[in-house]
Design an enzyme around this catalytic site. Sequence first.
Site, short mmCIF file in Angstrom:
data_model
loop_
_atom_site.label_atom_id
_atom_site.label_comp_id
_atom_site.label_asym_id
_atom_site.label_seq_id
_atom_site.Cartn_x
_atom_site.Cartn_y
_atom_site.Cartn_z
N GLY A 46 14.82 9.60 1.09
CA GLY A 46 15.98 8.78 0.75
C GLY A 46 15.60 7.72 -0.27
O GLY A 46 14.45 7.29 -0.32
N GLN A 51 16.13 0.35 -5.46
CA GLN A 51 14.70 0.64 -5.48
C GLN A 51 14.20 1.07 -6.86
O GLN A 51 13.00 1.07 -7.11
CB GLN A 51 14.35 1.73 -4.45
CG GLN A 51 14.57 1.26 -3.01
CD GLN A 51 14.23 2.36 -2.02
OE1 GLN A 51 15.06 3.18 -1.69
NE2 GLN A 51 12.99 2.39 -1.56
N CYS A 88 9.07 3.68 3.95
CA CYS A 88 9.94 3.39 2.82
C CYS A 88 9.13 3.52 1.53
O CYS A 88 7.98 3.07 1.48
CB CYS A 88 10.47 1.97 2.96
SG CYS A 88 11.51 1.43 1.60
N LEU A 89 9.72 4.12 0.51
CA LEU A 89 9.01 4.28 -0.76
C LEU A 89 8.72 2.93 -1.43
O LEU A 89 7.89 2.87 -2.33
CB LEU A 89 9.81 5.19 -1.70
CG LEU A 89 9.90 6.67 -1.28
CD1 LEU A 89 10.75 7.45 -2.28
CD2 LEU A 89 8.52 7.30 -1.16
N HIS A 130 18.95 3.28 7.13
CA HIS A 130 17.85 2.68 6.36
C HIS A 130 18.30 2.42 4.91
O HIS A 130 18.08 1.33 4.38
CB HIS A 130 16.65 3.64 6.40
CG HIS A 130 15.47 3.23 5.56
ND1 HIS A 130 14.24 2.91 6.11
CD2 HIS A 130 15.33 3.08 4.22
CE1 HIS A 130 13.41 2.59 5.12
NE2 HIS A 130 14.03 2.68 3.96
N GLU A 131 18.96 3.41 4.32
CA GLU A 131 19.36 3.27 2.91
C GLU A 131 20.53 2.29 2.75
O GLU A 131 20.56 1.52 1.79
CB GLU A 131 19.73 4.63 2.31
CG GLU A 131 18.60 5.67 2.31
CD GLU A 131 17.31 5.16 1.69
OE1 GLU A 131 17.33 4.31 0.78
OE2 GLU A 131 16.24 5.63 2.14
N HIS A 134 19.26 -1.09 2.54
CA HIS A 134 18.76 -1.44 1.21
C HIS A 134 19.86 -2.06 0.34
O HIS A 134 19.60 -2.97 -0.45
CB HIS A 134 18.24 -0.19 0.47
CG HIS A 134 16.80 0.13 0.74
ND1 HIS A 134 15.77 -0.74 0.43
CD2 HIS A 134 16.22 1.23 1.26
CE1 HIS A 134 14.63 -0.18 0.76
NE2 HIS A 134 14.86 1.02 1.27
CO CO Z 1 13.52 2.41 1.99
#
Ligand code: CO
Length: 154
Positions: A46, A51, A88-89, A130-131, A134
């Site tokens: 995701g 991001q 998380c990236l 989660h997204e 963000h």
């Molecule tokens: Co993330």
Amino acid sequence: MAIRNIIQVGDEILRKKSKTVKEFDEKLWQLLDDMRETMIKNDGCGLAAVQVGILRRAIVLDVNHMKIELINPEILETIGESIEREGCLSVKGESGFVKRPSEVTIKAYDRYGNEFILTCVDMLARAICHEVDHLDGILYIDKIEKNYKEKKDK
Ligand code: CO
């Protein structure tokens, strides 16, 4: 398409609230295509636009081979809870246990501006929460269950 740079924790932009997408145009499609390529390249499931430095409410997901794009997502209902490990990236090389709903119903738009409602469970419900976090400047590390111990196999 192009691989974009993934912003890492510590950068203030990750704490900002993303703005509603108003134009469902080629610029948005390019962003979504780039986000998907960037996510795949980094083995993620995701990615939110913030991001890659774009403060717009746009998300791409690839969970259990389901490719989903969510524009202006809104959580309508949540059911239950589960604690699982996530990462998380934007927080490379780390993970932690986070409590999320086990089922979530959302309203969102596709890349052409069509509204839809989606109910999902388990991993996908977790990834969506989660997204969506963000988009509001929230990272999973804010929600880690610090004293949670992983359940051993029975
Ligand atoms: Co993330």
